[in-house]
Design a protein around this motif. Structure first.
Motif, PDB file in Angstrom:
ATOM      1  N   MET A   1       0.851  -1.209   0.000  1.00  0.00           N
ATOM      2  CA  MET A   1       0.000   0.000   0.000  1.00  0.00           C
ATOM      3  C   MET A   1       0.875   1.242   0.000  1.00  0.00           C
ATOM      4  N   ASN A   2       0.587   2.166  -0.918  1.00  0.00           N
ATOM      5  CA  ASN A   2       1.349   3.408  -0.963  1.00  0.00           C
ATOM      6  C   ASN A   2       0.988   4.289   0.223  1.00  0.00           C
ATOM      7  N   PRO A   3       1.969   4.899   0.899  1.00  0.00           N
ATOM      8  CA  PRO A   3       1.660   5.709   2.085  1.00  0.00           C
ATOM      9  C   PRO A   3       0.797   6.920   1.795  1.00  0.00           C
ATOM     10  N   LEU A   4       0.636   7.289   0.527  1.00  0.00           N
ATOM     11  CA  LEU A   4      -0.219   8.428   0.201  1.00  0.00           C
ATOM     12  C   LEU A   4      -1.677   8.168   0.571  1.00  0.00           C
ATOM     13  N   ILE A   5      -2.051   6.889   0.751  1.00  0.00           N
ATOM     14  CA  ILE A   5      -3.458   6.613   1.026  1.00  0.00           C
ATOM     15  C   ILE A   5      -3.731   6.407   2.503  1.00  0.00           C
ATOM     16  N   THR A   6      -2.739   6.557   3.343  1.00  0.00           N
ATOM     17  CA  THR A   6      -2.966   6.404   4.774  1.00  0.00           C
ATOM     18  C   THR A   6      -3.621   7.649   5.343  1.00  0.00           C
ATOM     19  N   ASP A   7      -4.245   7.505   6.519  1.00  0.00           N
ATOM     20  CA  ASP A   7      -4.848   8.656   7.183  1.00  0.00           C
ATOM     21  C   ASP A   7      -3.807   9.722   7.468  1.00  0.00           C
ATOM     22  N   PHE A   8      -2.580   9.277   7.818  1.00  0.00           N
ATOM     23  CA  PHE A   8      -1.489  10.227   8.075  1.00  0.00           C
ATOM     24  C   PHE A   8      -1.286  11.126   6.863  1.00  0.00           C
ATOM     25  N   ALA A   9      -1.211  10.515   5.695  1.00  0.00           N
ATOM     26  CA  ALA A   9      -0.952  11.284   4.493  1.00  0.00           C
ATOM     27  C   ALA A   9      -2.108  12.209   4.167  1.00  0.00           C
ATOM     28  N   ARG A  10      -3.335  11.729   4.358  1.00  0.00           N
ATOM     29  CA  ARG A  10      -4.487  12.555   4.009  1.00  0.00           C
ATOM     30  C   ARG A  10      -4.586  13.802   4.879  1.00  0.00           C
ATOM     31  N   THR A  11      -4.206  13.675   6.123  1.00  0.00           N
ATOM     32  CA  THR A  11      -4.342  14.818   7.016  1.00  0.00           C
ATOM     33  C   THR A  11      -3.146  15.759   6.933  1.00  0.00           C
ATOM     34  N   GLU A  12      -1.975  15.241   6.618  1.00  0.00           N
ATOM     35  CA  GLU A  12      -0.774  16.063   6.674  1.00  0.00           C
ATOM     36  C   GLU A  12      -0.283  16.515   5.299  1.00  0.00           C
ATOM     37  N   GLN A  13      -0.703  15.857   4.259  1.00  0.00           N
ATOM     38  CA  GLN A  13      -0.048  16.043   2.985  1.00  0.00           C
ATOM     39  C   GLN A  13      -1.012  16.469   1.892  1.00  0.00           C
ATOM     40  N   ARG A  14      -0.905  17.701   1.456  1.00  0.00           N
ATOM     41  CA  ARG A  14      -1.682  18.154   0.322  1.00  0.00           C
ATOM     42  C   ARG A  14      -0.999  17.775  -0.977  1.00  0.00           C
ATOM     43  N   THR A  15       0.282  17.662  -0.944  1.00  0.00           N
ATOM     44  CA  THR A  15       1.090  17.358  -2.118  1.00  0.00           C
ATOM     45  C   THR A  15       2.341  16.635  -1.650  1.00  0.00           C
ATOM     46  N   PRO A  16       2.869  15.678  -2.427  1.00  0.00           N
ATOM     47  CA  PRO A  16       4.094  15.004  -2.006  1.00  0.00           C
ATOM     48  C   PRO A  16       5.360  15.786  -2.317  1.00  0.00           C
ATOM     49  N   VAL A  17       5.258  16.875  -3.071  1.00  0.00           N
ATOM     50  CA  VAL A  17       6.457  17.544  -3.581  1.00  0.00           C
ATOM     51  C   VAL A  17       7.027  18.543  -2.576  1.00  0.00           C
ATOM     52  N   ILE A  18       8.319  18.419  -2.334  1.00  0.00           N
ATOM     53  CA  ILE A  18       9.088  19.416  -1.583  1.00  0.00           C
ATOM     54  C   ILE A  18      10.083  20.027  -2.557  1.00  0.00           C
TER      55      ILE A  18
ATOM     56  N   GLU B   1       1.928  18.372 -12.834  1.00  0.00           N
ATOM     57  CA  GLU B   1       2.104  17.042 -13.425  1.00  0.00           C
ATOM     58  C   GLU B   1       2.413  15.992 -12.352  1.00  0.00           C
ATOM     59  N   VAL B   2       3.317  16.322 -11.442  1.00  0.00           N
ATOM     60  CA  VAL B   2       3.685  15.367 -10.392  1.00  0.00           C
ATOM     61  C   VAL B   2       2.518  15.162  -9.425  1.00  0.00           C
ATOM     62  N   ASN B   3       1.817  16.228  -9.075  1.00  0.00           N
ATOM     63  CA  ASN B   3       0.675  16.090  -8.174  1.00  0.00           C
ATOM     64  C   ASN B   3      -0.459  15.275  -8.798  1.00  0.00           C
ATOM     65  N   THR B   4      -0.667  15.449 -10.095  1.00  0.00           N
ATOM     66  CA  THR B   4      -1.677  14.646 -10.789  1.00  0.00           C
ATOM     67  C   THR B   4      -1.281  13.185 -10.794  1.00  0.00           C
ATOM     68  N   LEU B   5      -0.011  12.920 -11.053  1.00  0.00           N
ATOM     69  CA  LEU B   5       0.503  11.557 -11.008  1.00  0.00           C
ATOM     70  C   LEU B   5       0.283  10.933  -9.641  1.00  0.00           C
ATOM     71  N   ALA B   6       0.603  11.686  -8.581  1.00  0.00           N
ATOM     72  CA  ALA B   6       0.429  11.175  -7.230  1.00  0.00           C
ATOM     73  C   ALA B   6      -1.027  10.867  -6.936  1.00  0.00           C
ATOM     74  N   ALA B   7      -1.928  11.746  -7.376  1.00  0.00           N
ATOM     75  CA  ALA B   7      -3.368  11.536  -7.147  1.00  0.00           C
ATOM     76  C   ALA B   7      -3.860  10.294  -7.880  1.00  0.00           C
ATOM     77  N   GLU B   8      -3.324  10.071  -9.074  1.00  0.00           N
ATOM     78  CA  GLU B   8      -3.751   8.895  -9.860  1.00  0.00           C
ATOM     79  C   GLU B   8      -3.251   7.604  -9.257  1.00  0.00           C
ATOM     80  N   MET B   9      -2.165   7.677  -8.476  1.00  0.00           N
ATOM     81  CA  MET B   9      -1.595   6.469  -7.886  1.00  0.00           C
ATOM     82  C   MET B   9      -2.249   6.090  -6.563  1.00  0.00           C
ATOM     83  N   VAL B  10      -3.080   6.985  -6.020  1.00  0.00           N
ATOM     84  CA  VAL B  10      -3.768   6.677  -4.763  1.00  0.00           C
ATOM     85  C   VAL B  10      -4.806   5.602  -4.971  1.00  0.00           C
TER      86      VAL B  10
END
Length: 245
Positions: free
Chosen positions: A1-18, A236-245
């Motif tokens: 499971m990708n960590p982007l779909i965890t509750d932690f990620a949903r509450t803390e992360q609007r985007t994976p990009v730094i 582009e990267v944020n769209t990719l991340a959203a599609e991978m959730v």
């Protein structure tokens, strides 16, 4: 499971990009940041820029609504690192890092120093720099592979009470398996195209590869800061991340 779909990620992360702000001064940094939006990325200030521009630039970026990663990789005696992390927390930074090789007492002191902050930052341990190869470890007297050293340090980081580690995306999959879904993996060395890489990062991956491996946050410097249209790259990267959730 990708960590982007965890509750932690949903509450803390609007985007994976730094976005790594690898500029020489405050003026060029602010000129670039004016092209961005806080919803598209977090920002990272490292040693060069912080030494040149200091706390005022960091606070300016925070006041503009950006989450800020203060990437100064603290490594000193426990009290010194703890006090530095406390100051960073008081500044309102979103993330701050320390070198895991500073040891358990140093990391536990840092974690205790920020535990009761009004806005507690994510406290991250640096494992093995992505510029390093096995021969570099050997010169330091470390006779195991990079992967073994990263896992050893990451386990120490987690048991010391920190929130995650900085590591290469190449180490993300085994770390995710070993350390669980809520442990943050911050991966530099992210390139839109890994062919013909000419810079000082040796262990690199594309955003898709890194996310699939289990990265939580993708540190991107030149692929964004030197792009003709940085916002297009971020979208582009944020769209990719959203599609991978």
């Amino acid at each position: 499971m990708n960590p982007l779909i965890t509750d932690f990620a949903r509450t803390e992360q609007r985007t994976p990009v730094i976005v790594a702000l690898d500029f020489a001064d405050a003026d060029s940094t602010l000129a670039f940041v004016r092209r961005l939006e806080p919803s598209l990325c977090q920002l990272k200030i490292g040693k060069e820029l912080f030494t040149a521009s200091g706390r005022s630039l960091a606070e300016s970026l925070i006041n503009q609504g950006f989450k800020l990663f203060l990437d100064l990789k603290y490594h000193d005696i426990p009290n010194t690192v703890a006090q530095a992390c406390r100051v960073a927390a008081d500044m309102g930074v979103w993330m701050v890092d320390v070198h895991a090789s500073g040891g358990r007492r140093m990391m536990e002191a840092a974690a205790e120093a920020v535990a009761n902050s009004v806005q507690k930052p994510l406290l991250i341990g640096v494992t093995v720099l992505t510029s390093m190869a096995k021969e570099d470890l050997a010169e330091l007297g470390i006779g195991i592979s990079i992967e073994e050293q990263v896992l050893r340090l990451a386990k120490l980081v987690q048991s010391s009470g920190l929130d995650g580690v900085v590591c290469s995306a190449h180490e993300a999959a085994p770390l995710r398996d070993a350390l669980g879904q809520e442990f943050a993996l911050v991966t530099p060395g992210i390139r839109l195209d890994t062919a013909g890489n000419k810079d000082d990062q040796r262990r690199i991956m594309t955003p898709a590869q890194a996310l699939a491996a289990g990265s939580t946050y993708l540190v991107m410097g030149r692929p964004v800061t030197q792009a003709a249209d940085p916002v297009a790259v971020l979208r582009e990267v944020n769209t990719l991340a959203a599609e991978m959730v």
